[in-house]
Design an enzyme around this catalytic site. Structure first.
Site, PDB file in Angstrom:
ATOM      1  N   LYS A  37     -40.864   7.359  58.245  1.00 38.41           N
ATOM      2  CA  LYS A  37     -40.571   8.788  58.396  1.00 38.41           C
ATOM      3  C   LYS A  37     -41.602   9.636  57.665  1.00 38.41           C
ATOM      4  O   LYS A  37     -42.017  10.694  58.164  1.00 38.41           O
ATOM      5  CB  LYS A  37     -39.156   9.070  57.899  1.00 38.41           C
ATOM      6  CG  LYS A  37     -38.086   8.481  58.811  1.00 38.41           C
ATOM      7  CD  LYS A  37     -36.709   8.438  58.178  1.00 38.41           C
ATOM      8  CE  LYS A  37     -35.727   7.745  59.102  1.00 38.41           C
ATOM      9  NZ  LYS A  37     -34.400   7.530  58.482  1.00 38.41           N
TER      10      LYS A  37
ATOM     11  N   GLN B  28     -31.424   8.436  52.853  1.00 42.73           N
ATOM     12  CA  GLN B  28     -31.470   7.186  53.611  1.00 42.73           C
ATOM     13  C   GLN B  28     -30.281   6.291  53.289  1.00 42.73           C
ATOM     14  O   GLN B  28     -29.961   6.066  52.127  1.00 42.73           O
ATOM     15  CB  GLN B  28     -32.774   6.445  53.311  1.00 42.73           C
ATOM     16  CG  GLN B  28     -32.953   5.168  54.093  1.00 42.73           C
ATOM     17  CD  GLN B  28     -33.096   5.408  55.582  1.00 42.73           C
ATOM     18  OE1 GLN B  28     -33.856   6.268  56.010  1.00 42.73           O
ATOM     19  NE2 GLN B  28     -32.365   4.645  56.385  1.00 42.73           N
TER      20      GLN B  28
ATOM     21  N   ASP C 153     -30.210  15.683  59.797  1.00 48.06           N
ATOM     22  CA  ASP C 153     -29.494  14.584  60.463  1.00 48.06           C
ATOM     23  C   ASP C 153     -28.273  15.096  61.208  1.00 48.06           C
ATOM     24  O   ASP C 153     -27.717  14.394  62.057  1.00 48.06           O
ATOM     25  CB  ASP C 153     -29.047  13.537  59.435  1.00 48.06           C
ATOM     26  CG  ASP C 153     -30.031  12.388  59.298  1.00 48.06           C
ATOM     27  OD1 ASP C 153     -30.778  12.143  60.263  1.00 48.06           O
ATOM     28  OD2 ASP C 153     -30.036  11.729  58.250  1.00 48.06           O
TER      29      ASP C 153
END
Length: 295
Positions: free
Chosen positions: A52, A96, A119
């Site tokens: 990422k 994460q 997200d």
């Protein structure tokens, strides 16, 4: 002939559009920033975070990474998130998974500022999605919508079956498929581990989204002729003494029935990462009140 939907190609187009958004934002004096937070020594998680961060660098987003010792009190993680919420250089915050035992996952999701929740897992963003007014769409379901559009598959009026009811994919995917926005208006069924006779549902579907995390359990005889199959699963299995990646769909047998299908790897995975970048530039544009040309 079955169309194998190339997620890498569609994702590349999205990333190109994101780069244009970054240029527009920088012309306005804003550089979008994505912060990743890791509180784990899980090698796979470390790899995902590195990918990422590399994605950010390639499109011009400022990548910020914070490691939190996995033996630290949970409060250290919550405080880290709060500090990123207050950082004007950060427009998106991603913590994460998986979380260590002392961390309350729901508290993590509630702590991220909804306007930086790229997200789209904060309860406010979940509620907005269900209400049909999303600030951000969750990355994997949104990526699937874009894959379907790229394959000229319009869900409107079709029968769709989502296999799996996770908060990350199954639930939001179902909401987006039966929602009123573009890429929706399907008649949608959600199946899960307690569904009796799964094949009865999948055989009547025009679109099947497999997101249950079980290797190759959707087989060709469970599909209708001409179905569109989206495989979200990423499972590592041993074959002939070697480790290999497979999806939730038995690709070869499903390909015999499907009109279009996503491969593993190279299908949904690249789209999830691309849509994270998309959400980050969208967040930066909203924060700066700059109209960015979202791809």
């Amino acid at each position: 002939m079955t169309d194998v939907i190339d997620g890498n190609a569609v994702a590349a187009d999205i990333r190109e559009g994101v780069t244009e958004c970054v240029d527009v934002l920088e012309d306005s004096g804003v550089r979008p920033g994505l912060a990743t937070v890791l509180m784990s020594d899980d090698p796979a998680s470390e790899t995902y975070v590195s990918m990422k961060q590399r994605d950010c660098e390639e499109v011009g987003i400022e990548g910020i990474h914070v490691d939190v010792d996995n033996d630290a009190p949970a409060q250290e993680l919550y405080d880290t998130i709060e500090s990123l919420n207050d950082d004007d250089a950060v427009h998106g915050v991603l913590v994460q998974k998986p979380f260590v035992d002392q961390v309350d996952e729901r508290r993590v999701l509630r702590t991220i500022d909804p306007v930086k929740d790229v997200d789209a897992f904060h309860p406010e963003n979940v509620g907005r999605l269900v209400a049909g007014d999303p600030l951000f769409k969750p990355c994997t379901p949104h990526g699937i919508q874009r894959l379907l559009a790229a394959a000229d598959v319009d869900p409107e009026g079709k029968e769709a079956v989502v296999v799996g009811r996770s908060d990350i994919v199954g639930k939001p995917m179902a909401n987006m498929l039966f929602g009123r926005d573009e890429g929706g208006n399907a008649t949608t069924t959600v199946c899960h581990s307690r569904t009796a006779d799964l094949a009865e549902h999948t055989r009547r579907a025009d679109i099947v989204v497999a997101a249950a995390g079980v290797p190759e359990f959707i087989t060709g005889d469970m599909l209708s002729e001409g179905a569109v199959v989206v495989d979200v699963g990423i499972n590592r299995v041993e074959r002939n003494g070697e480790s290999t990646l497979v999806g939730d769909v038995a690709f070869e047998s499903a390909k015999e029935k499907a009109s279009a299908i996503t491969p593993v790897p190279g299908g949904v995975g690249p789209m999830t990462r691309a849509m994270l970048l998309y959400n980050t530039v969208k967040a930066a544009g909203l924060e700066a009140d700059v109209d960015v040309p979202l791809p």
